[in-house]
Write a protein that holds these residues in place. Structure first.
Motif, PDB file in Angstrom:
ATOM      1  N   MET A 136       5.017   3.969  -0.122  1.00 34.19           N
ATOM      2  CA  MET A 136       3.868   5.161  -0.099  1.00 34.19           C
ATOM      3  C   MET A 136       4.409   6.491   0.272  1.00 34.19           C
ATOM      4  O   MET A 136       5.440   6.659   1.220  1.00 34.19           O
ATOM      5  N   PRO A 137       4.110   7.497  -0.255  1.00 37.06           N
ATOM      6  CA  PRO A 137       4.295   8.931   0.161  1.00 37.06           C
ATOM      7  C   PRO A 137       3.519   9.185   1.439  1.00 37.06           C
ATOM      8  O   PRO A 137       2.516   8.435   1.840  1.00 37.06           O
ATOM      9  N   GLY A 138       3.922  10.202   2.001  1.00 37.93           N
ATOM     10  CA  GLY A 138       3.208  10.685   3.221  1.00 37.93           C
ATOM     11  C   GLY A 138       3.772  10.911   4.507  1.00 37.93           C
ATOM     12  O   GLY A 138       4.894  10.185   4.635  1.00 37.93           O
ATOM     13  N   VAL A 139       3.113  11.411   5.380  1.00 41.52           N
ATOM     14  CA  VAL A 139       3.493  11.612   6.802  1.00 41.52           C
ATOM     15  C   VAL A 139       2.559  10.943   7.961  1.00 41.52           C
ATOM     16  O   VAL A 139       1.353  10.816   7.437  1.00 41.52           O
ATOM     17  N   PRO A 140       2.819  10.338   9.132  1.00 38.73           N
ATOM     18  CA  PRO A 140       1.729   9.752   9.753  1.00 38.73           C
ATOM     19  C   PRO A 140       0.718  11.025  10.215  1.00 38.73           C
ATOM     20  O   PRO A 140       1.059  12.213  10.190  1.00 38.73           O
ATOM     21  N   TYR A 141      -0.507  10.566  10.211  1.00 34.90           N
ATOM     22  CA  TYR A 141      -1.580  11.579  10.289  1.00 34.90           C
ATOM     23  C   TYR A 141      -1.542  12.685  11.363  1.00 34.90           C
ATOM     24  O   TYR A 141      -1.962  13.852  11.305  1.00 34.90           O
ATOM     25  N   ASN A 142      -0.722  12.363  12.402  1.00 33.20           N
ATOM     26  CA  ASN A 142      -0.562  13.278  13.505  1.00 33.20           C
ATOM     27  C   ASN A 142       0.447  14.517  13.105  1.00 33.20           C
ATOM     28  O   ASN A 142       0.574  15.472  14.082  1.00 33.20           O
ATOM     29  N   LEU A 143       1.138  14.186  12.211  1.00 31.97           N
ATOM     30  CA  LEU A 143       1.911  15.522  11.395  1.00 31.97           C
ATOM     31  C   LEU A 143       1.466  16.069  10.239  1.00 31.97           C
ATOM     32  O   LEU A 143       1.982  17.013   9.556  1.00 31.97           O
ATOM     33  N   VAL A 184      -1.073   5.209   9.484  1.00 31.72           N
ATOM     34  CA  VAL A 184      -1.991   5.960   8.611  1.00 31.72           C
ATOM     35  C   VAL A 184      -1.275   7.106   8.382  1.00 31.72           C
ATOM     36  O   VAL A 184      -1.117   7.904   9.061  1.00 31.72           O
ATOM     37  N   LEU A 185      -0.884   7.233   6.978  1.00 29.36           N
ATOM     38  CA  LEU A 185      -0.363   8.471   6.628  1.00 29.36           C
ATOM     39  C   LEU A 185      -1.073   9.091   5.604  1.00 29.36           C
ATOM     40  O   LEU A 185      -2.118   8.731   5.080  1.00 29.36           O
ATOM     41  N   ILE A 186      -0.942  10.544   5.724  1.00 25.65           N
ATOM     42  CA  ILE A 186      -1.597  11.471   4.839  1.00 25.65           C
ATOM     43  C   ILE A 186      -0.516  11.850   3.795  1.00 25.65           C
ATOM     44  O   ILE A 186       0.664  12.423   4.046  1.00 25.65           O
ATOM     45  N   ASP A 187      -0.807  11.866   2.384  1.00 27.69           N
ATOM     46  CA  ASP A 187       0.176  12.166   1.542  1.00 27.69           C
ATOM     47  C   ASP A 187       0.014  13.739   1.142  1.00 27.69           C
ATOM     48  O   ASP A 187      -0.935  14.491   1.472  1.00 27.69           O
ATOM     49  N   PRO A 188       0.784  14.142   0.057  1.00 28.86           N
ATOM     50  CA  PRO A 188       0.596  15.484  -0.100  1.00 28.86           C
ATOM     51  C   PRO A 188      -0.355  16.034  -0.693  1.00 28.86           C
ATOM     52  O   PRO A 188      -0.649  17.336  -0.762  1.00 28.86           O
ATOM     53  N   GLU A 189      -1.298  15.269  -1.337  1.00 28.71           N
ATOM     54  CA  GLU A 189      -2.582  15.505  -1.776  1.00 28.71           C
ATOM     55  C   GLU A 189      -3.702  15.670  -0.922  1.00 28.71           C
ATOM     56  O   GLU A 189      -4.913  16.021  -1.264  1.00 28.71           O
ATOM     57  N   VAL A 194      -2.106   3.914   3.620  1.00 28.04           N
ATOM     58  CA  VAL A 194      -2.191   3.155   4.632  1.00 28.04           C
ATOM     59  C   VAL A 194      -1.002   1.954   4.343  1.00 28.04           C
ATOM     60  O   VAL A 194      -1.062   1.280   3.498  1.00 28.04           O
ATOM     61  N   ILE A 195      -0.330   1.710   5.592  1.00 27.05           N
ATOM     62  CA  ILE A 195       0.779   0.771   5.503  1.00 27.05           C
ATOM     63  C   ILE A 195       0.460  -0.184   6.422  1.00 27.05           C
ATOM     64  O   ILE A 195      -0.161  -0.156   7.414  1.00 27.05           O
ATOM     65  N   ASP A 196       1.629  -1.193   6.502  1.00 28.78           N
ATOM     66  CA  ASP A 196       1.667  -2.245   7.438  1.00 28.78           C
ATOM     67  C   ASP A 196       0.405  -3.029   7.546  1.00 28.78           C
ATOM     68  O   ASP A 196      -0.418  -2.805   8.516  1.00 28.78           O
ATOM     69  N   TYR A 197       0.480  -4.180   6.963  1.00 29.81           N
ATOM     70  CA  TYR A 197      -0.756  -5.087   6.816  1.00 29.81           C
ATOM     71  C   TYR A 197      -0.557  -6.408   7.444  1.00 29.81           C
ATOM     72  O   TYR A 197      -1.229  -7.257   7.151  1.00 29.81           O
ATOM     73  N   GLY A 198       0.192  -6.239   8.480  1.00 33.66           N
ATOM     74  CA  GLY A 198       0.786  -7.808   9.149  1.00 33.66           C
ATOM     75  C   GLY A 198      -0.729  -7.997   9.977  1.00 33.66           C
ATOM     76  O   GLY A 198      -0.646  -9.388  10.439  1.00 33.66           O
ATOM     77  N   ILE A 199      -1.529  -7.138  10.508  1.00 29.71           N
ATOM     78  CA  ILE A 199      -2.437  -7.729  11.187  1.00 29.71           C
ATOM     79  C   ILE A 199      -3.878  -7.264  10.459  1.00 29.71           C
ATOM     80  O   ILE A 199      -4.213  -6.048  10.006  1.00 29.71           O
ATOM     81  N   ALA A 200      -4.836  -8.247  10.152  1.00 28.47           N
ATOM     82  CA  ALA A 200      -5.877  -7.912   9.338  1.00 28.47           C
ATOM     83  C   ALA A 200      -7.248  -8.761  10.049  1.00 28.47           C
ATOM     84  O   ALA A 200      -6.857  -9.893  10.473  1.00 28.47           O
ATOM     85  N   GLY A 201      -8.430  -8.315  10.016  1.00 28.32           N
ATOM     86  CA  GLY A 201      -9.759  -8.880  10.332  1.00 28.32           C
ATOM     87  C   GLY A 201     -10.271  -9.462   9.168  1.00 28.32           C
ATOM     88  O   GLY A 201     -10.336  -9.086   8.287  1.00 28.32           O
ATOM     89  N   ARG A 202     -10.949 -10.575   9.600  1.00 29.94           N
ATOM     90  CA  ARG A 202     -12.008 -11.327   8.375  1.00 29.94           C
ATOM     91  C   ARG A 202     -13.164 -11.636   9.014  1.00 29.94           C
ATOM     92  O   ARG A 202     -13.080 -12.440  10.118  1.00 29.94           O
ATOM     93  N   LEU A 203     -14.245 -11.179   8.398  1.00 31.48           N
ATOM     94  CA  LEU A 203     -15.547 -11.478   8.929  1.00 31.48           C
ATOM     95  C   LEU A 203     -16.475 -12.336   7.899  1.00 31.48           C
ATOM     96  O   LEU A 203     -16.284 -12.193   6.964  1.00 31.48           O
ATOM     97  N   ASP A 204     -17.165 -13.243   8.547  1.00 29.10           N
ATOM     98  CA  ASP A 204     -18.200 -14.083   7.582  1.00 29.10           C
ATOM     99  C   ASP A 204     -19.496 -12.935   7.548  1.00 29.10           C
ATOM    100  O   ASP A 204     -19.484 -12.245   8.180  1.00 29.10           O
ATOM    101  N   ALA A 205     -20.298 -13.350   6.775  1.00 25.98           N
ATOM    102  CA  ALA A 205     -21.856 -12.586   6.513  1.00 25.98           C
ATOM    103  C   ALA A 205     -22.346 -12.448   7.756  1.00 25.98           C
ATOM    104  O   ALA A 205     -23.106 -11.512   7.999  1.00 25.98           O
TER     105      ALA A 205
END
Length: 345
Positions: A136-143, A184-189, A194-205
Motif C-alpha cells: 500500500m502507498p502512503g504515510v502514517p496519518y500523523n505525517l 492508517v496511511l494517507i496516500d498521495p491522493e 489501511v494495513i495490518d489486519y491481525g486484529i478484527a472485531g465481528r458482531l452479530d445482529a
C-alpha cells in the motif's frame, strides 16, 4: 522451505533489510515474478510457544492477585488476561489476518468506500507464519499534512473515518480492530490506505443493534440509553441498577468537566474519549467485564481522538452527527427504523 519451492520461483525480488519490525515479526519489501510490489510479513520463530507459556504464567499471576487483593478483583485481571490471550493467539496466525483482509476489503467494496484502499493477500503465499500481500502507498496519518499538504483535507478525512468505522461495525459486523497511526496511511491522493489486519472485531445482529443504541444515547446526551445499549451488548447484567450506574457515570464526568454533560461547548473527540473512560471505570468498579468486540470498538473510537488531533483539531462532533445520521438513514432506512423504533418504544 515453507512453500516447498525455490524463492526465485515465487518472488522476483526480496529485500533482506526489514521495512519494519515489531514483537510478532518483521516485514520486507519484495516483488512477485510479474513485478507486482508486495510486502512479506514473517513471524518470529517459536513465537506461539513463548506466548502460550507467558499467557499461562499471566493467568496464574492474575488468579493469585485476585485472591489476595480486592482491587485486583475489581480490576478484573483475569478477564483482561483472557481478552489478551484471544487477541494475541489470533494475531500470531497470519491465516486469520489474510481472512480479515479479504472480508474487510469486500465490505469496503460493497459499501462503495472508494476512499479506502487495503492490501490483499497473495493466496498461494499465505501460511501460519508467512504472509505475502500487496503493498500500500502512503504515510502514517500523523505525517500526512507535512507530506501531502495540497492533497489532505483533514475534516473530510475525519468525517470519512467516523462514517467508515461505524459502517463497517454496524452494517457489516466486521471491522479493523487496531486503527492506530501506524496502521492508517494517507496516500498521495489524500485517501486512506489501511494495513495490518491481525486484529478484527465481528458482531452479530443483536450486538450491532446494541451499538446503535449506545451511539444514539451519546447523540441525545442520554446516559441511561447509553447504558441500555451496553446492557443489550452483554457488558452489563440484566439485573443491574442502570439508574445508579448512570448517576455514577455522570458524577465522574462532572468531576472532569460539567461541559461534558451540559454540552455547553463544542463536542470534540476528546469529549468522547472522556465519556468512554468514565464508562470503562464505572463498569470495572462494579465488577462488569467488557466483551472483546466492545473493547475493540471503544479502542477505535479512542484512536479517532489521535486522528482528529493530527488532522482536524477542535472539530465539533455535534455538527457531524446529523449528516452522518442522514447518511445511514438514506442508505439503510428499514434496518435503522427498526432499531430506532425499539429504542423509543
Amino acid at each position: 522451505e515453507t512453500f516447498d519451492a525455490p524463492v526465485e520461483l515465487l518472488l522476483g525480488s526480496f529485500d533482506p533489510t526489514p521495512m519494519g519490525a515489531a514483537s510478532i515479526g518483521q516485514v520486507h519489501a519484495a516483488t512477485l515474478t510479474d513485478g507486482t510490489e508486495v510486502v512479506v510479513k514473517i513471524r518470529r520463530p517459536g513465537l506461539r510457544e513463548r506466548f502460550v507459556s507467558d499467557l499461562r504464567a499471566m493467568s496464574l499471576a492474575a488468579a493469585a492477585a485476585e485472591r489476595a487483593s480486592e482491587n485486583a478483583r475489581v480490576a478484573n485481571l483475569g478477564g483482561f488476561v483472557e481478552l489478551f490471550a484471544q487477541l494475541v493467539l489470533e494475531e500470531v496466525d497470519f491465516r486469520f489476518e489474510a481472512t480479515n483482509m479479504v472480508e474487510l476489503a469486500l465490505a469496503a467494496g460493497d459499501a462503495g468506500q472508494a476512499y479506502l484502499k487495503s492490501p490483499l493477500p497473495i493466496p498461494h503465499l499465505v501460511t501460519e507464519d508467512i504472509l505475502v500481500m500487496t503493498r500500500m502507498p502512503g504515510v502514517p496519518y500523523n505525517l500526512a499534512l507535512a507530506t501531502y499538504p495540497d492533497a489532505v483535507d483533514g475534516e473530510r478525512l475525519l468525517r470519512l473515518a467516523v462514517t467508515g468505522v461505524l459502517e463497517h461495525t454496524i452494517a457489516y459486523g466486521v471491522f479493523h480492530g487496531d486503527l492506530h497511526a501506524g496502521n492508517v496511511l494517507i496516500d498521495p491522493e489524500g485517501d486512506f490506505a489501511v494495513i495490518d489486519y491481525g486484529i478484527a472485531g465481528r458482531l452479530d445482529a443483536a450486538q450491532r443493534a446494541a451499538i446503535v443504541r449506545f451511539l444514539v444515547g451519546f447523540a441525545r446526551n442520554d446516559t441511561l440509553l447509553q447504558l441500555r445499549g451496553l446492557q443489550a451488548f452483554g457488558a452489563i447484567p440484566d439485573g443491574a441498577d442502570l439508574h445508579a450506574l448512570a448517576k455514577e457515570m455522570e458524577d465522574r464526568l462532572n468531576q472532569l468537566d460539567p461541559a461534558f454533560l451540559d454540552r455547553s461547548t463544542a463536542v470534540t473527540v476528546d469529549m468522547l474519549s472522556a465519556l468512554l473512560g468514565a464508562i470503562i471505570r464505572v463498569l470495572a468498579t462494579n465488577g462488569f467485564q467488557l466483551p472483546k468486540e466492545l473493547i475493540l470498538f471503544f479502542k477505535n473510537l479512542l484512536y479517532l481522538n489521535g486522528f482528529a488531533s493530527s488532522l482536524a483539531p477542535g472539530m465539533n462532533l455535534l455538527s457531524e452527527i446529523e449528516p452522518i445520521f442522514m447518511y445511514f438513514v438514506g442508505k439503510y432506512p428499514e434496518q435503522l427504523a427498526q432499531i430506532l423504533q425499539g429504542i423509543d418504544d
